[in-house]
Write an enzyme that holds these catalytic residues in place. Sequence first.
Site, PDB file in Angstrom:
ATOM      1  CG  HIS A  16      -2.067  -1.358   1.222  1.00 48.06           C
ATOM      2  ND1 HIS A  16      -2.052  -1.877   1.958  1.00 48.06           N
ATOM      3  CD2 HIS A  16      -2.993  -1.179   0.475  1.00 48.06           C
ATOM      4  CE1 HIS A  16      -3.015  -2.608   2.085  1.00 48.06           C
ATOM      5  NE2 HIS A  16      -3.733  -2.152   0.489  1.00 48.06           N
ATOM      6  CG  ASP A  69      -6.380  -7.408  -5.564  1.00 48.86           C
ATOM      7  OD1 ASP A  69      -6.606  -8.086  -5.142  1.00 48.86           O
ATOM      8  OD2 ASP A  69      -5.744  -6.436  -4.632  1.00 48.86           O
ATOM      9  CD  GLN A  95      -9.792  -4.432  -6.221  1.00 47.66           C
ATOM     10  OE1 GLN A  95     -10.616  -4.920  -5.732  1.00 47.66           O
ATOM     11  NE2 GLN A  95      -8.759  -3.448  -6.015  1.00 47.66           N
ATOM     12  CB  SER A 142      -1.797 -10.702   0.638  1.00 43.25           C
ATOM     13  OG  SER A 142      -2.827 -10.529   1.059  1.00 43.25           O
ATOM     14  CB  SER A 143      -3.912  -7.364   4.426  1.00 44.99           C
ATOM     15  OG  SER A 143      -3.916  -6.314   3.486  1.00 44.99           O
ATOM     16  NE  ARG A 144      -8.269 -12.508   2.857  1.00 44.20           N
ATOM     17  CZ  ARG A 144      -8.962 -12.162   2.043  1.00 44.20           C
ATOM     18  NH1 ARG A 144      -8.333 -11.173   0.550  1.00 44.20           N
ATOM     19  NH2 ARG A 144     -10.460 -11.636   1.565  1.00 44.20           N
TER      20      ARG A 144
HETATM   21  O1  PAF Z   1      -7.634  -3.809  -3.727  1.00 46.42           O
HETATM   22  C1  PAF Z   1      -8.878  -3.012  -2.688  1.00 46.42           C
HETATM   23  O2  PAF Z   1      -8.697  -3.401  -1.296  1.00 46.42           O
HETATM   24  C2  PAF Z   1     -10.500  -3.173  -2.005  1.00 46.42           C
HETATM   25  O3  PAF Z   1     -11.107  -4.164  -2.925  1.00 46.42           O
HETATM   26  C3  PAF Z   1     -10.568  -1.891  -2.884  1.00 46.42           C
HETATM   27  C4  PAF Z   1     -10.273  -1.477  -4.364  1.00 46.42           C
HETATM   28  C5  PAF Z   1     -10.321  -0.593  -1.775  1.00 46.42           C
HETATM   29  C6  PAF Z   1     -12.194  -1.215  -2.983  1.00 46.42           C
HETATM   30  O4  PAF Z   1     -13.499  -1.897  -1.221  1.00 46.42           O
END
Ligand code: PAF
Length: 264
Positions: A18, A130, A133, A165-167
């Site tokens: 992040h 992701d 996504q 990853s946060s997980r």
């Molecule tokens: O990737 C993420 O952390 C989430 O899917 C997002 C884009 C913040 C939407 O909740």
Amino acid sequence: MELDKAFVPTMGALHAGHLSLIEIAKSFSQNVVVSVFVNPLQFENSDDLKNYPRDIDGDIAAAHSAGATEVWTPSYEEIYPGSVEKISAGDLGMKYEGEGRAGHFDGVLTVVDRLFRKVQPGWAIFGEKDFQQLFIIKKWVKASGLPIEIIGAPLIRDIDGLALSSRNIRLNRDDRKSALIISRALKQATHERSVDSARDRLHDVLASEPSFTLDYAEIINEDNFEPATSPRKGRAIVAGWVNGVRLLDNMPMAPQQQTQKVSP
Ligand code: PAF
């Protein structure tokens, strides 16, 4: 005149991946907004939502120290004040990540739309971790004609190769060792000369780790997310489970395979 904002939407539990998005955001604008909102609409599994790591104070501090000028932590009511009409992610929303997680991408598009309306950024940064996504959001922004540039940011790996990853904090030492099969399989597959051998290699290597349970593994074409027919623009995508923790990763076909000459 207010500067256009660069926006990093997150669900918190911020890690170096992040923070790299915030760094990239800074190269677009001095005005960097980070949101932290765990979006219930994108969790199909209530245990996963309940167990999702949360550390609001740590997130606020980390985002500011990485260069965020504003950290926004909205409540559920702020994002979803009334009844919610979900945005459909279409057919691709039901494949790969969407197949076992019905409605996941509809939930992602719905929250991203709400976040974009509030923040009104010029740029929004999403990680390539992701990848599906990112693809779905780019396509939807283009189709909706929103004046926002979507920036894809490179996936960040730990020194041992595991995608951040946060997980990952839910993996114990043995789980983590098992999870490394994913990056190993991706690396080997993406150096294969053909997509067929890349697919075979991906599945064979993943199957060699008994603690890894496969969800899907495929080589897709980055332009359309269909199964790739050649290494050019090919990307290997994998998801699966280690000891109850869902892991996701991807890697582009190696540059030398993407550009290889096909003999006549
Ligand atoms: O990737 C993420 O952390 C989430 O899917 C997002 C884009 C913040 C939407 O909740």
